[in-house]
Design a protein around this motif. Structure first.
Motif, PDB file in Angstrom:
ATOM      1  N   ILE A  45      39.815  99.577  92.388  1.00 38.38           N
ATOM      2  CA  ILE A  45      40.238  98.180  92.519  1.00 38.38           C
ATOM      3  C   ILE A  45      39.423  97.564  93.647  1.00 38.38           C
ATOM      4  CG2 ILE A  45      42.172  96.634  92.962  1.00 38.38           C
ATOM      5  CD1 ILE A  45      44.041  98.781  91.944  1.00 38.38           C
ATOM      6  N   GLN A  46      38.537  96.644  93.288  1.00 40.12           N
ATOM      7  CA  GLN A  46      37.652  96.000  94.248  1.00 40.12           C
ATOM      8  C   GLN A  46      38.156  94.581  94.503  1.00 40.12           C
ATOM      9  OE1 GLN A  46      34.025  96.268  92.063  1.00 40.12           O
ATOM     10  NE2 GLN A  46      33.682  98.436  92.541  1.00 40.12           N
ATOM     11  N   ILE A  47      38.429  94.273  95.761  1.00 41.10           N
ATOM     12  CA  ILE A  47      39.005  92.982  96.139  1.00 41.10           C
ATOM     13  C   ILE A  47      38.067  92.315  97.140  1.00 41.10           C
ATOM     14  CG2 ILE A  47      40.994  91.812  97.169  1.00 41.10           C
ATOM     15  CD1 ILE A  47      42.657  94.272  96.332  1.00 41.10           C
ATOM     16  N   LEU A  48      37.583  91.118  96.777  1.00 43.61           N
ATOM     17  CA  LEU A  48      36.719  90.326  97.645  1.00 43.61           C
ATOM     18  C   LEU A  48      37.561  89.214  98.272  1.00 43.61           C
ATOM     19  CD1 LEU A  48      33.608  89.952  95.281  1.00 43.61           C
ATOM     20  CD2 LEU A  48      34.144  91.815  96.879  1.00 43.61           C
ATOM     21  N   TRP A  49      37.408  89.029  99.583  1.00 42.11           N
ATOM     22  CA  TRP A  49      38.185  88.004 100.261  1.00 42.11           C
ATOM     23  C   TRP A  49      37.348  87.357 101.354  1.00 42.11           C
ATOM     24  CZ3 TRP A  49      39.617  88.281 105.525  1.00 42.11           C
ATOM     25  CH2 TRP A  49      39.285  89.480 106.161  1.00 42.11           C
ATOM     26  N   THR A  50      37.812  86.227 101.822  1.00 40.04           N
ATOM     27  CA  THR A  50      37.101  85.484 102.855  1.00 40.04           C
ATOM     28  C   THR A  50      38.087  84.691 103.679  1.00 40.04           C
ATOM     29  OG1 THR A  50      35.306  83.898 103.261  1.00 40.04           O
ATOM     30  CG2 THR A  50      36.753  83.470 101.380  1.00 40.04           C
ATOM     31  N   ILE A  55      41.317 104.105  93.788  1.00 40.96           N
ATOM     32  CA  ILE A  55      40.645 103.671  95.011  1.00 40.96           C
ATOM     33  C   ILE A  55      40.819 102.161  95.153  1.00 40.96           C
ATOM     34  CG2 ILE A  55      38.461 103.594  96.277  1.00 40.96           C
ATOM     35  CD1 ILE A  55      37.511 105.940  94.561  1.00 40.96           C
ATOM     36  N   VAL A  56      41.195 101.715  96.328  1.00 37.86           N
ATOM     37  CA  VAL A  56      41.334 100.286  96.624  1.00 37.86           C
ATOM     38  C   VAL A  56      40.429  99.953  97.802  1.00 37.86           C
ATOM     39  CG1 VAL A  56      42.898  98.410  97.258  1.00 37.86           C
ATOM     40  CG2 VAL A  56      43.718 100.275  95.814  1.00 37.86           C
ATOM     41  N   THR A  57      39.525  98.982  97.617  1.00 42.68           N
ATOM     42  CA  THR A  57      38.612  98.572  98.686  1.00 42.68           C
ATOM     43  C   THR A  57      38.680  97.063  98.867  1.00 42.68           C
ATOM     44  OG1 THR A  57      36.777  98.404  97.099  1.00 42.68           O
ATOM     45  CG2 THR A  57      37.025 100.490  98.274  1.00 42.68           C
ATOM     46  N   PHE A  58      38.698  96.628 100.129  1.00 43.65           N
ATOM     47  CA  PHE A  58      38.667  95.210 100.486  1.00 43.65           C
ATOM     48  C   PHE A  58      37.322  94.901 101.137  1.00 43.65           C
ATOM     49  CE2 PHE A  58      43.143  95.996 100.062  1.00 43.65           C
ATOM     50  CZ  PHE A  58      43.690  94.795  99.628  1.00 43.65           C
ATOM     51  N   THR A  59      36.665  93.852 100.669  1.00 48.41           N
ATOM     52  CA  THR A  59      35.353  93.466 101.180  1.00 48.41           C
ATOM     53  C   THR A  59      35.434  92.061 101.758  1.00 48.41           C
ATOM     54  OG1 THR A  59      34.263  94.836  99.496  1.00 48.41           O
ATOM     55  CG2 THR A  59      32.919  93.176 100.615  1.00 48.41           C
ATOM     56  N   ASP A  60      35.103  91.937 103.044  1.00 50.01           N
ATOM     57  CA  ASP A  60      35.131  90.634 103.726  1.00 50.01           C
ATOM     58  C   ASP A  60      33.826  89.904 103.455  1.00 50.01           C
ATOM     59  OD1 ASP A  60      35.493  88.466 105.353  1.00 50.01           O
ATOM     60  OD2 ASP A  60      35.682  89.607 107.224  1.00 50.01           O
ATOM     61  N   MET A  61      33.916  88.732 102.847  1.00 47.26           N
ATOM     62  CA  MET A  61      32.739  87.932 102.503  1.00 47.26           C
ATOM     63  C   MET A  61      32.679  86.644 103.315  1.00 47.26           C
ATOM     64  SD  MET A  61      32.691  88.309  98.367  1.00 47.26           S
ATOM     65  CE  MET A  61      31.161  87.381  98.312  1.00 47.26           C
ATOM     66  N   THR A  62      33.291  86.612 104.462  1.00 49.54           N
ATOM     67  CA  THR A  62      33.324  85.395 105.276  1.00 49.54           C
ATOM     68  C   THR A  62      31.920  85.041 105.756  1.00 49.54           C
ATOM     69  OG1 THR A  62      35.551  85.938 106.012  1.00 49.54           O
ATOM     70  CG2 THR A  62      34.349  84.303 107.290  1.00 49.54           C
TER      71      THR A  62
END
Length: 511
Positions: free
Chosen positions: A408-413, A450-457
């Motif tokens: 589970i790929q989660i993109l956030w900003t 697998i759960v990953t959070f990616t900061d795209m700020t």
């Protein structure tokens, strides 16, 4: 015998002791009884509450007195002859001894409340026979722990029980005992949402959904196949509205036929509440708070995203799952059991079972962009991107491509003011990784989530400040004096200039 009086229990217990008494043994050893009595030592008798007479006799050997009971004498038995009742006396005796217990009991219908209360039996309804009954959870009884099937399951009473079943003829019980067949735990009956006092309406019925139900038990060689060893009910309720959904899952095992076949069964009843969308706590306002639950939507209802969780034995839990927390990377692993019957013939069945296990009861359809997203605001939700596995296997003619890893790929900003940035999700993808599975080779499939959070700020350049004065510091100790002298010279020059200007203006006006 009608009207007779039973032997007092004290005499029955005494008679059983008499048969083992030393006096009785001595009499039997001589081949005949001196008297038709059975005796024990008087010291063994603590109390006698019988209305009949007893005797104390002396032992022929000169020992202590004995307490004796007369045997095999119809004249001295302990039954009373019932009194003859004539037709003329019937009314008199009826008035003297008659009670309401002689009357047929009235058929009192059970009364139910308007909704289930904690501990109330859960009602079920058999459509084929129109019979109202209760949902049961077997428990163990006695030191042997044998199963008792009459125990009703209590509403909101989440618990697990276990018991043992012993079979004298397993070959016959394998296909006839309903306790071994999974269908008997969900087939041909429905659960009532709330207790009723009137006709059972279709709107009051809740079907029991079987999750990956196994086949019926059957004999193969000398082994009973597909015997139910574990039953787990998941019941969802909503306050006074009652039960909303019921699902059941099974674990099966095989039993070999022997002289004393036995089976240990486990039964679990788990209750969970159906939380309304407006009652689900926010995960931020408006942006997500770190480690707050990630919000998803399933058929318009807000839920928390969850992933697989392992039991103590390494198997995947059927109902307990880990909640995905915003900003926290996670990795879990467990094993999913496959049905031994459908392994070698139905690839799509295995694929769907693994996909459903990854998704859980609440499948993720949309995810909330912010922590305070409202279910009715479409612009506050986004669709999850899902990439499933390819159906066909590569370089394997007897394999099935099954999902073994979910990433589970989660993109956030962060958006908004620099003084108070708000975190929001901009995209989510469920990516399944697959591998070929050989039939009849694996009964347990290891899976990973697998759960990953990616900061795209994208942070802007810092703003430039106002220009500052350039302050100079003195280089020697005479600096204050130099400043004073310069000020004095400047003052003298300015004064001379002012006087010259005055003289010029005076001369002009005079002429």
């Amino acid at each position: 015998m009608r009207g007779s009086r039973a032997v007092p229990p004290q005499l029955l217990l005494m008679a059983s002791l008499l048969a083992l008494s030393p006096a009785g043994a001595a009499q039997r050893s001589r081949g005949s009884r001196s008297v038709s009595q059975v005796c024990v030592e008087k010291s063994l008798i603590f109390r006698s509450n019988t209305p009949y007479s007893t005797d104390i006799v002396s032992d022929p050997g000169g020992q202590d007195p004995l307490f004796c009971v007369q045997l095999d004498d119809s004249k001295l038995n302990y039954f009373q002859q019932p009194q003859d009742i004539q037709e003329s006396d019937f009314a008199e005796f009826l008035e003297k001894y008659g009670r309401h217990s002689f009357l047929a009991p009235s058929q009192v219908q059970p009364s139910f409340s308007a909704f289930y209360r904690a501990g109330d039996p859960i009602l079920i309804y058999f459509d084929s026979s129109s019979v109202l009954s209760v949902l049961r959870q077997p428990i163990k009884m006695g030191a042997s722990g044998l199963c008792v099937d009459g125990n009703p399951a209590g509403f909101l009473d989440s618990k697990s029980t276990s018991c043992t079943r012993i079979f004298a003829n397993l070959s016959k019980s394998c296909m006839t005992d309903p306790a071994l067949d999974a269908a008997s735990y969900y087939h041909d009956f429905t659960v009532l949402k709330v207790p009723i006092n009137d006709t059972v309406m279709p709107s009051m019925k809740v079907n029991v959904t079987a999750v990956s139900p196994p086949g019926a038990p059957h004999m193969k060689d000398s082994t009973c196949i597909n015997v139910v060893s574990e039953v787990t009910y998941e019941i969802e309720y909503s306050g006074t509205s009652g039960i909303q959904s019921v699902s059941v899952q099974f674990k099966v095992s095989n039993i070999s036929v022997n002289s004393r076949s036995s089976l240990q069964q486990h039964f679990t009843m788990h209750f969970r509440t159906r939380t309304l969308s407006h009652m689900l706590p926010r995960s931020g306002n408006p942006g997500y708070i770190t480690e707050a639950p990630l919000l998803i939507a399933n058929s318009g209802a807000k839920q928390h995203m969850s992933i697989l969780r392992s039991e103590s034995d390494g198997s995947c839990s059927q109902f307990l799952r880990h909640t995905v927390q915003f900003g926290r990377n996670m990795r879990t692993g467990c094993k999913i059991s496959l049905s031994p019957i459908l392994e070698d013939s139905n690839c799509s069945y295995i694929q769907q079972k693994l996909y459903k296990a990854f998704q859980g009861m609440n499948r993720t359809e949309d995810f909330a962009v912010t922590g305070s997203a409202h279910s009715t605001q479409a612009e506050e939700w986004m669709t999850v991107l899902i990439e499933n596995c390819s159906v066909e296997a590569v370089n394997c003619t007897s394999c099935c491509m099954v999902p073994v890893t979910l990433e589970i790929q989660i993109l956030w900003t962060k958006v908004g003011l620099l003084s108070s940035p708000q975190a929001q999700v901009v995209g989510t993808r469920h990516f399944y990784q697959c591998q070929p599975l050989k039939f009849l080779n694996m009964s347990m499939v290891p899976v990973t989530t697998i759960v990953t959070f990616t900061d795209m700020t994208d942070w802007p350049e810092p703003p430039r400040g106002q220009p500052q004065k350039h302050w100079k510091l003195p280089f020697d100790i005479f600096f204050p004096f130099k400043v004073a002298m310069n000020v004095e010279r400047t003052y003298r020059g300015d004064l001379a200039g002012y006087l010259l200007l005055i003289l010029l203006m005076s001369s002009i006006f005079c002429f």
